[in-house]
Design an enzyme around this catalytic site. Structure first.
Site, PDB file in Angstrom:
ATOM      1  N   CYS A 162      25.024  55.396 -43.270  1.00  0.00           N
ATOM      2  CA  CYS A 162      25.152  55.127 -41.834  1.00  0.00           C
ATOM      3  C   CYS A 162      26.413  55.715 -41.223  1.00  0.00           C
ATOM      4  O   CYS A 162      26.623  55.609 -40.018  1.00  0.00           O
ATOM      5  CB  CYS A 162      25.121  53.626 -41.607  1.00  0.00           C
ATOM      6  N   HIS A 294      30.514  49.854 -34.751  1.00  0.00           N
ATOM      7  CA  HIS A 294      29.381  50.106 -35.634  1.00  0.00           C
ATOM      8  C   HIS A 294      28.271  49.105 -35.271  1.00  0.00           C
ATOM      9  O   HIS A 294      27.120  49.487 -35.158  1.00  0.00           O
ATOM     10  CB  HIS A 294      29.815  49.988 -37.091  1.00  0.00           C
ATOM     11  N   GLU A 305      33.550  43.447 -38.771  1.00  0.00           N
ATOM     12  CA  GLU A 305      34.077  44.433 -37.820  1.00  0.00           C
ATOM     13  C   GLU A 305      34.927  43.747 -36.749  1.00  0.00           C
ATOM     14  O   GLU A 305      35.995  44.249 -36.380  1.00  0.00           O
ATOM     15  CB  GLU A 305      32.919  45.210 -37.180  1.00  0.00           C
ATOM     16  N   LYS A 326      23.837  50.507 -30.390  1.00  0.00           N
ATOM     17  CA  LYS A 326      22.651  50.386 -31.261  1.00  0.00           C
ATOM     18  C   LYS A 326      21.636  49.423 -30.652  1.00  0.00           C
ATOM     19  O   LYS A 326      20.454  49.474 -30.968  1.00  0.00           O
ATOM     20  CB  LYS A 326      23.052  49.892 -32.649  1.00  0.00           C
ATOM     21  N   HIS A 331      19.524  51.724 -34.769  1.00  0.00           N
ATOM     22  CA  HIS A 331      20.415  52.288 -35.775  1.00  0.00           C
ATOM     23  C   HIS A 331      19.798  53.584 -36.274  1.00  0.00           C
ATOM     24  O   HIS A 331      18.839  53.567 -37.044  1.00  0.00           O
ATOM     25  CB  HIS A 331      20.603  51.293 -36.922  1.00  0.00           C
ATOM     26  N   PHE A 390      26.950  51.542 -45.762  1.00  0.00           N
ATOM     27  CA  PHE A 390      26.660  50.910 -47.051  1.00  0.00           C
ATOM     28  C   PHE A 390      27.449  51.656 -48.126  1.00  0.00           C
ATOM     29  O   PHE A 390      27.567  52.879 -48.086  1.00  0.00           O
ATOM     30  CB  PHE A 390      25.167  51.036 -47.376  1.00  0.00           C
TER      31      PHE A 390
END
Lengths: 402, 87
Positions: A162, A294, A305, A326, A331, A390
């Site tokens: 990502c 994110h 975050e 997003k 995403h 990830f």
């Protein structure tokens, strides 16, 4: 040090088929998440996504191109055409040798793999198209970009799940700064909304079955999107010398690793990436007027975050607008940072901060100045774009108005 | 012990990498060393073993009426899902 600026931007994603349409949607706070249109949908438990709609590849590409272009390559080519048309870098033959491509992608030609596995395993065919390998490879789109525009310098693909786009853009900036090239085409592209792609994500039990509500107390997980965002980067000197319209400067970047867990994010890695990008850009805490988060709408990301933003910015975070787009375009995995960069450019150029839509209720575990549901007007001279992948591979970009 | 209980114990023991004899209904998965991703993996194993669908979203574990807080409640949930989905 050579300063690096963006002189062209292009995209295709669920919010729009180009940059103006995408920015219009972002400004209006339009959510492009809807029912998926996929074969065998009844065998999926996740049936929503931010799909690129009303898309007819045959109207964009010829027969030979379609034989070689997976959907992710098609998206990259469409976005790059828009970026190159805007920038019009007018490369001489010698300059083309000092121009290249760094593209981010996570799934690469996943749709081609999905279709061909279906052909051989389900339909029991014993023959696949001769171009299956050149179509599915993760470097195919980067190659086609270099071929189409005759870019003969360094070109390759970066894949960090990502965060692929942000790693790619950061790498392209470094290549120009280091003097290895003067012009780079960069960004990300992904088209993982195929049966196998959704099925794999479904297994992880982090996908929402209603919609994407980042940083909201009622969040229910992530929603997948697809698309591409491509940018033309060049040195500030070159852009000024030729009178190019400068969209923004990529003033700094930082990459860190959590070195901790393959799915669970660590606050420390996110903090170091944001703080590192600020240092690299020579920007003070008070200069940052927007963070494109994110913001995946998973519990693990949003809390981590938020805490990282708090830790890095301290009391500045009280009045530091944050949003996750997003919630609108989904995403887009390896392309997501590149599409989110458009929200940063909009903030810097137009003073408009794209909202986090679908938001309902404050989460006390997300103590940030979240821009909810409606676009916020504010003069922004510098901003950050976060990407935390990830596996704990983090990349944060710092942009500045020029 | 019911067949379902024994099989659930086996699956959780395998996930926790402990002897099945050390599993009892009053235990909490986290205390067995089964973290949030371990829970997701164990749910997959239970679905495969019993041919059932277990509604579970890691972002809102409380949202479904599934009580996964103890080994015994997991056994009860599986028994209920087997009864309702195999009727």
């Amino acid at each position: 040090m050579r300063r690096v600026v963006i002189t062209g931007a292009g995209t295709i994603n669920a919010l729009g088929a180009n940059v103006p349409a995408t920015m219009d949607s972002m400004r209006e706070g339009r959510c492009a998440i809807g029912p998926l249109d996929l074969p065998d949908l009844d065998r999926l438990s996740i049936r929503i996504g931010a799909q690129v709609r009303d898309y007819d590849p045959a109207s964009k590409f010829g027969r030979q191109q379609l034989a070689l272009y997976d959907r992710y390559t098609q998206f990259a080519m469409i976005a790059a055409a828009e970026a190159m048309a805007q920038s019009d870098p007018a490369l001489s033959d010698a300059e083309a040798e000092r121009a290249g491509v760094v593209l981010g992608t996570s799934g690469g030609g996943l749709k081609t793999q999905d279709e061909n596995y279906r052909a051989v395993f389900e339909a029991k065919k014993n023959r696949v198209h001769p171009f299956t390998v050149p179509k599915l490879m993760n470097s195919a789109a980067a190659s086609h970009l270099s071929m189409k525009w005759g870019l003969r310098g360094p070109s390759f693909t970066v894949s960090t799940a990502c965060a692929s786009s942000n790693h790619a853009i950061a790498q392209a900036v470094q290549i120009i700064r280091a003097g290895l090239a003067d012009v780079m085409l960069t960004g990300g592209s992904d088209a993982m909304l195929c049966f196998g792609g959704v099925k794999a994500w479904e297994g992880l039990r982090v996908m929402s079955s209603d919609t994407c509500r980042p940083f909201c107390a009622t969040r229910s997980g992530m929603v997948q999107g697809e698309g591409a965002g491509i940018f033309v980067l060049e040195t500030l000197d070159r852009a000024r010398a030729r009178g190019a319209d400068i969209l923004a400067e990529v003033a700094g970047s930082a990459m860190t690793s959590d070195a901790a867990d393959i799915v669970v994010p660590a606050q420390d890695g996110a903090e170091r990436a944001m703080a590192g990008a600020l240092r690299n850009a020579g920007a003070g805490l008070g200069e940052i007027g927007y963070i494109n988060a994110h913001g995946t709408a998973t519990t693990a990301n949003d809390r981590t975050e938020s805490a990282a933003i708090r830790k890095v910015f301290g009391s500045h975070a009280d009045d530091l607008p944050v949003s996750s787009t997003k919630s609108m375009h989904g995403h887009c995995i390896g392309a997501t940072g590149s599409i989110e960069l458009l929200a940063c450019i909009m903030a810097l150029r137009d003073g408009l901060i794209a909202p986090t839509v679908n938001w309902r209720e404050r989460d006390p575990d997300c103590p940030i100045d979240l821009v909810t549901n409606i676009t916020r007007e504010r003069r922004v001279t510098s901003c950050l774009s976060n990407a935390f992948a990830f596996g704990g591979q983090n990349a944060v970009l710092a942009l500045r108005a020029v | 012990m019911s067949d379902i209980r024994a099989r659930v114990h086996e699956i959780l023991a395998e996930q926790a990498m402990v002897d099945v004899a050390d599993i009892s209904d009053d235990q909490v998965p986290a205390d067995l060393g089964i973290d949030s991703m371990g829970v997701v993996e164990a749910i997959f194993a239970l679905e495969e073993a019993f041919d059932i669908e277990i509604p579970f979203n890691a972002n809102e574990p409380q949202a479904s009426d599934l009580d996964l807080s103890r080994v015994g409640s997991i056994v009860a949930a599986v028994e209920r899902l087997v009864a309702s989905q195999h009727s």
